[in-house]
Scaffold this motif. Structure first.
Motif: not given
Length: 382
Positions: A138, A140, A174
């Motif tokens: 992921k 972020t 992503g």
């Protein structure tokens, strides 16, 4: 001249049976210490639609060979001394990655030597291009920023000259999240230019449609591997994105060392003793085999003798002459061997129409690697 190899030297996944991943795409027609760009075409500028720009030397020092012992490894001080010699020789652009062992750390040591021992105007000529090759987790904001800050610290720079982003799995979207965070970091002054490495044409289009200010895409490109001159170059022409190439001398296969040899006979020819040579031998096999490759080397030797240069010099010049190619990487074995004179010969070499046509004719006798491997970068994806 040292090998030009994969920009992801750590774990290439060559899948010669992989199919191309295409979606519908219909293009719309629309000083002593300074690189002497005006004199011999040493320099070029890569630029995004947003206006971000970076001036680089057209032959880039590729530092992947510090990533593993297979290529040999010098002491850090000797490696940094060698980097200074390359820069003093006019070869002032260096390419590295977070996964290339101590490459970013060596650059940090090198840039500090430049700050201490060279004039400020020389420092301005030095460019450090790095890559970020994250796992497909992921993306972020904090994860992306932490990794970019790590490269900034290792390279000892306030802002990365260029951040080239790689992504392993297209099925995981992503990469768009990561690139949006990278773009934000560029706006905050931590990155000067945003670039890609080993993205295919379809994904490049998606990324551009999402407003990411891409200046370049680093891809494998040689006389044997002409895939970038198919769909990728057309999109680049339409959008202004440039190509930076690696694998251009095929790990050293495109050299006199392998002319008139038969590597299929044990101990009869030069050993394929580096990851680069082994990788690009597989490319040769997929393209047309060793016999056709010898025809290519013989053609290149004829051109090289005509101009008084090496086969590798001709091979790099040929790719620099291709559509949308801004620069080509040549691998450097820092502190172990040097090829500054040979590399500088690329800038003054002018291949005439007869030279270009003779090389193209042999190149086209091989198979189209787009049909065998897929688009740019597909060799790294299952």
């Amino acid at each position: 001249m040292a090998a030009a190899t994969s920009c992801l030297a750590s774990s290439p996944r060559l899948t010669l049976g992989a199919s191309s991943r295409r979606r519908s795409w219909h293009p719309r027609r629309p000083a002593a210490h300074r690189c002497a760009a005006a004199v011999d075409g040493r320099k070029t500028t890569v630029q995004s639609k947003a206006g971000d720009a970076l001036e680089v030397c057209r032959v880039v020092n590729g530092m992947w060979q510090v990533s593993g012992a297979s290529w040999g490894r010098a002491q850090p001080a000797a490696a940094v001394d060698a980097m200074l010699r390359y820069a003093d020789g006019g070869l002032t652009t260096f390419d590295m990655a977070d996964i290339y062992g101590p490459a970013e750390d060596l650059y940090g040591m090198f840039i500090n030597r430049v700050r201490r021992e060279r004039p400020p105007e020389f420092l301005e000529e030095i460019k450090g291009l790095t890559k970020w090759v994250p796992p497909p987790v992921k993306m972020t904001r904090s994860y992306v920023e932490d990794n970019i800050n790590r490269s900034r610290k290792r390279m000892d720079v306030a802002a990365l000259d260029m951040l080239q982003f790689h992504w392993w799995e297209y099925s995981n979207p992503g990469y768009l999240d990561a690139l949006k965070h990278i773009t934000d970091l560029k706006e905050e002054g931590k990155i000067k230019t945003v670039a890609l490495t080993n993205f295919d044409t379809d994904r490049l289009q998606i990324i551009l449609e999402n407003g990411i200010p891409v200046v370049s895409n680093q891809v494998q490109h040689s006389i044997v591997d002409m895939r970038p001159q198919q769909r990728m170059a057309e999109l680049c022409q339409l959008t202004g994105v440039k190509l930076i190439t690696y694998g251009t001398v095929m790990g050293g296969l495109l050299s006199e060392k392998f002319l008139d040899t038969n590597v299929s006979i044990p101990f009869a020819g030069p050993p394929l003793n580096t990851p680069s040579l082994q990788k690009y031998k597989r490319m040769v096999d997929a393209w047309g085999g060793w016999s056709l490759f010898q025809t290519l080397l013989q053609t290149l030797k004829k051109v090289s003798l005509k101009h008084g240069v090496s086969i590798a010099t001709v091979a790099v010049r040929y790719i620099l002459n291709q559509t949308s190619v801004a620069g080509s990487m040549v691998g450097v074995r820092l502190g172990l061997s040097e090829h500054i004179k040979d590399t500088n010969a690329i800038f003054s070499l002018e291949l005439d129409e007869e030279d270009m046509n003779s090389i193209t004719e042999v190149s086209k006798k091989g198979r189209n690697l787009m049909d065998i491997i897929g688009d740019c970068g597909d060799e790294y994806r299952a």
